[in-house]
Design a protein around this motif. Structure first.
Motif, PDB file in Angstrom:
ATOM      1  N   VAL A 147      48.550  35.670  39.780  1.00 40.99           N
ATOM      2  CA  VAL A 147      47.288  36.059  40.411  1.00 40.99           C
ATOM      3  C   VAL A 147      46.247  36.369  39.343  1.00 40.99           C
ATOM      4  O   VAL A 147      45.102  35.891  39.407  1.00 40.99           O
ATOM      5  N   GLU A 148      46.606  37.159  38.342  1.00 39.11           N
ATOM      6  CA  GLU A 148      45.636  37.527  37.312  1.00 39.11           C
ATOM      7  C   GLU A 148      45.177  36.313  36.520  1.00 39.11           C
ATOM      8  O   GLU A 148      44.011  36.223  36.121  1.00 39.11           O
ATOM      9  N   LEU A 149      46.076  35.374  36.276  1.00 41.07           N
ATOM     10  CA  LEU A 149      45.683  34.138  35.591  1.00 41.07           C
ATOM     11  C   LEU A 149      44.605  33.420  36.384  1.00 41.07           C
ATOM     12  O   LEU A 149      43.612  32.935  35.816  1.00 41.07           O
ATOM     13  N   ASN A 150      44.762  33.357  37.701  1.00 49.63           N
ATOM     14  CA  ASN A 150      43.764  32.694  38.543  1.00 49.63           C
ATOM     15  C   ASN A 150      42.436  33.440  38.548  1.00 49.63           C
ATOM     16  O   ASN A 150      41.367  32.834  38.447  1.00 49.63           O
ATOM     17  N   VAL A 151      42.496  34.745  38.658  1.00 48.24           N
ATOM     18  CA  VAL A 151      41.262  35.535  38.673  1.00 48.24           C
ATOM     19  C   VAL A 151      40.489  35.336  37.373  1.00 48.24           C
ATOM     20  O   VAL A 151      39.265  35.133  37.376  1.00 48.24           O
ATOM     21  N   GLU A 152      41.191  35.382  36.262  1.00 49.03           N
ATOM     22  CA  GLU A 152      40.522  35.258  34.966  1.00 49.03           C
ATOM     23  C   GLU A 152      40.030  33.839  34.708  1.00 49.03           C
ATOM     24  O   GLU A 152      39.010  33.640  34.041  1.00 49.03           O
ATOM     25  N   THR A 153      40.726  32.846  35.228  1.00 49.96           N
ATOM     26  CA  THR A 153      40.347  31.448  34.981  1.00 49.96           C
ATOM     27  C   THR A 153      39.168  31.011  35.833  1.00 49.96           C
ATOM     28  O   THR A 153      38.261  30.329  35.353  1.00 49.96           O
ATOM     29  N   ALA A 187      30.867  37.585  38.150  1.00 43.90           N
ATOM     30  CA  ALA A 187      31.747  38.205  39.136  1.00 43.90           C
ATOM     31  C   ALA A 187      32.045  39.653  38.762  1.00 43.90           C
ATOM     32  O   ALA A 187      32.552  39.935  37.677  1.00 43.90           O
ATOM     33  N   GLY A 188      31.754  40.570  39.689  1.00 46.39           N
ATOM     34  CA  GLY A 188      32.033  41.977  39.463  1.00 46.39           C
ATOM     35  C   GLY A 188      33.423  42.369  39.923  1.00 46.39           C
ATOM     36  O   GLY A 188      34.209  41.535  40.391  1.00 46.39           O
ATOM     37  N   ASP A 189      33.723  43.650  39.807  1.00 44.43           N
ATOM     38  CA  ASP A 189      35.061  44.146  40.150  1.00 44.43           C
ATOM     39  C   ASP A 189      35.409  43.910  41.613  1.00 44.43           C
ATOM     40  O   ASP A 189      36.547  43.553  41.942  1.00 44.43           O
ATOM     41  N   GLU A 190      34.444  44.096  42.505  1.00 43.44           N
ATOM     42  CA  GLU A 190      34.719  43.906  43.936  1.00 43.44           C
ATOM     43  C   GLU A 190      35.072  42.456  44.242  1.00 43.44           C
ATOM     44  O   GLU A 190      35.995  42.174  45.019  1.00 43.44           O
ATOM     45  N   THR A 191      34.341  41.522  43.623  1.00 43.55           N
ATOM     46  CA  THR A 191      34.621  40.103  43.828  1.00 43.55           C
ATOM     47  C   THR A 191      35.991  39.740  43.264  1.00 43.55           C
ATOM     48  O   THR A 191      36.758  38.996  43.899  1.00 43.55           O
ATOM     49  N   ARG A 192      36.310  40.256  42.102  1.00 42.66           N
ATOM     50  CA  ARG A 192      37.610  39.973  41.506  1.00 42.66           C
ATOM     51  C   ARG A 192      38.745  40.504  42.373  1.00 42.66           C
ATOM     52  O   ARG A 192      39.773  39.835  42.557  1.00 42.66           O
ATOM     53  N   GLU A 193      38.552  41.658  42.963  1.00 40.98           N
ATOM     54  CA  GLU A 193      39.576  42.212  43.850  1.00 40.98           C
ATOM     55  C   GLU A 193      39.699  41.384  45.128  1.00 40.98           C
ATOM     56  O   GLU A 193      40.805  41.201  45.654  1.00 40.98           O
ATOM     57  N   ARG A 194      38.588  40.874  45.617  1.00 36.61           N
ATOM     58  CA  ARG A 194      38.622  40.027  46.811  1.00 36.61           C
ATOM     59  C   ARG A 194      39.438  38.767  46.553  1.00 36.61           C
ATOM     60  O   ARG A 194      40.292  38.378  47.365  1.00 36.61           O
ATOM     61  N   VAL A 195      39.184  38.113  45.422  1.00 35.97           N
ATOM     62  CA  VAL A 195      39.946  36.910  45.074  1.00 35.97           C
ATOM     63  C   VAL A 195      41.409  37.267  44.834  1.00 35.97           C
ATOM     64  O   VAL A 195      42.321  36.539  45.247  1.00 35.97           O
ATOM     65  N   TRP A 198      24.511  29.978  35.308  1.00 38.10           N
ATOM     66  CA  TRP A 198      25.169  31.282  35.356  1.00 38.10           C
ATOM     67  C   TRP A 198      26.575  31.242  35.937  1.00 38.10           C
ATOM     68  O   TRP A 198      27.313  32.238  35.873  1.00 38.10           O
ATOM     69  N   ALA A 199      26.975  30.107  36.510  1.00 37.97           N
ATOM     70  CA  ALA A 199      28.162  30.072  37.377  1.00 37.97           C
ATOM     71  C   ALA A 199      29.438  29.669  36.655  1.00 37.97           C
ATOM     72  O   ALA A 199      29.436  28.900  35.694  1.00 37.97           O
ATOM     73  N   GLY A 200      30.547  30.194  37.189  1.00 38.11           N
ATOM     74  CA  GLY A 200      31.869  29.723  36.854  1.00 38.11           C
ATOM     75  C   GLY A 200      32.324  28.732  37.910  1.00 38.11           C
ATOM     76  O   GLY A 200      31.545  27.910  38.392  1.00 38.11           O
ATOM     77  N   HIS A 201      33.584  28.849  38.319  1.00 39.95           N
ATOM     78  CA  HIS A 201      34.153  27.885  39.261  1.00 39.95           C
ATOM     79  C   HIS A 201      33.850  28.219  40.715  1.00 39.95           C
ATOM     80  O   HIS A 201      33.894  27.332  41.570  1.00 39.95           O
ATOM     81  N   ARG A 252      27.520  34.716  42.945  1.00 37.41           N
ATOM     82  CA  ARG A 252      26.170  35.066  43.399  1.00 37.41           C
ATOM     83  C   ARG A 252      26.037  34.593  44.847  1.00 37.41           C
ATOM     84  O   ARG A 252      25.473  33.529  45.120  1.00 37.41           O
ATOM     85  N   PRO A 253      26.567  35.354  45.787  1.00 33.37           N
ATOM     86  CA  PRO A 253      26.595  34.913  47.185  1.00 33.37           C
ATOM     87  C   PRO A 253      25.231  34.573  47.756  1.00 33.37           C
ATOM     88  O   PRO A 253      25.080  33.565  48.452  1.00 33.37           O
ATOM     89  N   GLY A 254      24.237  35.387  47.470  1.00 34.23           N
ATOM     90  CA  GLY A 254      22.918  35.145  48.033  1.00 34.23           C
ATOM     91  C   GLY A 254      22.285  33.878  47.498  1.00 34.23           C
ATOM     92  O   GLY A 254      21.653  33.122  48.253  1.00 34.23           O
ATOM     93  N   ALA A 255      22.428  33.625  46.207  1.00 36.59           N
ATOM     94  CA  ALA A 255      21.856  32.417  45.616  1.00 36.59           C
ATOM     95  C   ALA A 255      22.482  31.164  46.220  1.00 36.59           C
ATOM     96  O   ALA A 255      21.788  30.172  46.482  1.00 36.59           O
TER      97      ALA A 255
END
Length: 254
Positions: free
Chosen positions: A139-145, A151-159, A226-229, A235-238
């Motif tokens: 799971v952590e490998l996926n979050v970091e990749t 992405a903030g802490d809340e988004t990382r926890e959601r994923v 600014w984006a990753g994958h 950036r949900p609003g964008a």
């Protein structure tokens, strides 16, 4: 089997297809915006993700989505696909071109793509962790990749929650069936297409997006600096604004 799904709103049909790192909950930020914009919005969980059970026989995700559309009485729909969901959207648009009215791809995978070194290394590391029973490490490998610097802490926890749930469901399966991958002719796609990449994503997905205009007539490429994958989570609003603008121009014709 009918995929677990949500439907809301009135107007032209719009189907949201999730990344294999997530499930249909990844669209929570865009869901109300798209409903309010005048679409009948559908989001579903692929087999083995979210609330859809793992497959008990050979299957294809594009076929499952087609069955869902028929179940809902939808003859035509715009598709938004993230990562693996983009690959499923491409297969649908190529094999059922008159069903798909518009196509937005966010860090899309590609049917038949041969992984480059970075993506191959990720897959090998993930497989090793999964087979060792180290789901937390996988799971952590996926979050970091897959999450970029926005992405903030809340988004990382959601994923983290979505990926952990998928791994638990898939690891508990008595027999594993992986989805069949079709060989498709992308030149058959008729729908207006926007291929979006993130500047902080792996090279595979940046190159796929950049080259899709060569393979799909009239397709456009947009790279987000600014984006990753997973820009829709970063950036949900964008991304909601990007989707509504493109769909307004293509589906609504305004």
């Amino acid at each position: 089997m009918t995929l677990s799904h949500d439907v809301a709103g009135d107007g032209p049909a719009l189907v949201l297809l999730h990344s294999s790192v997530c499930d249909r909950r990844m669209w929570d930020p865009q869901w109300p915006v798209l409903v309010d914009a005048g679409y009948r919005v559908v989001r579903c969980d692929f087999r083995g993700f979210g609330d859809s059970p793992v497959a008990d026989r050979p299957y294809g995700d594009a076929g499952d989505v087609t069955d869902l559309l028929e179940h809902l009485g939808i003859e035509q729909a715009a598709l938004v696909g993230a990562s693996y969901g983009g690959q499923v959207a491409l297969e649908l648009a190529a094999t059922r071109p008159h069903t798909v009215t518009a196509l937005v791809l966010l860090g899309s995978a590609l049917p038949g793509h041969v992984p480059g070194p970075a993506l191959r290394s990720f897959a090998e590391r993930e497989d090793a962790l999964f087979e060792a029973g180290d789901l937390a490490g996988a799971v952590e490998l996926n979050v970091e990749t897959w999450l970029g610097p926005e992405a903030g802490d809340e988004t990382r926890e959601r994923v983290r929650r979505m990926q952990r749930h998928a791994f638990e469901v898939q690891s508990a399966a008595k027999e594993e069936f992986t989805p069949a991958e079709a060989q498709v002719d992308l030149s058959q796609i008729k729908a207006p297409c926007l291929a979006v990449s993130g500047a902080h994503d792996l090279a595979d997905f940046r190159e796929i997006a950049a080259r899709l205009p060569e393979r799909i007539p009239g397709a456009r490429h947009l790279e987000l600096p600014w984006a990753g994958h997973l820009p829709g989570l970063e950036r949900p609003g964008a991304v909601a604004d990007l989707l509504t603008q493109f769909l307004r121009e293509t589906v609504l014709g305004t």
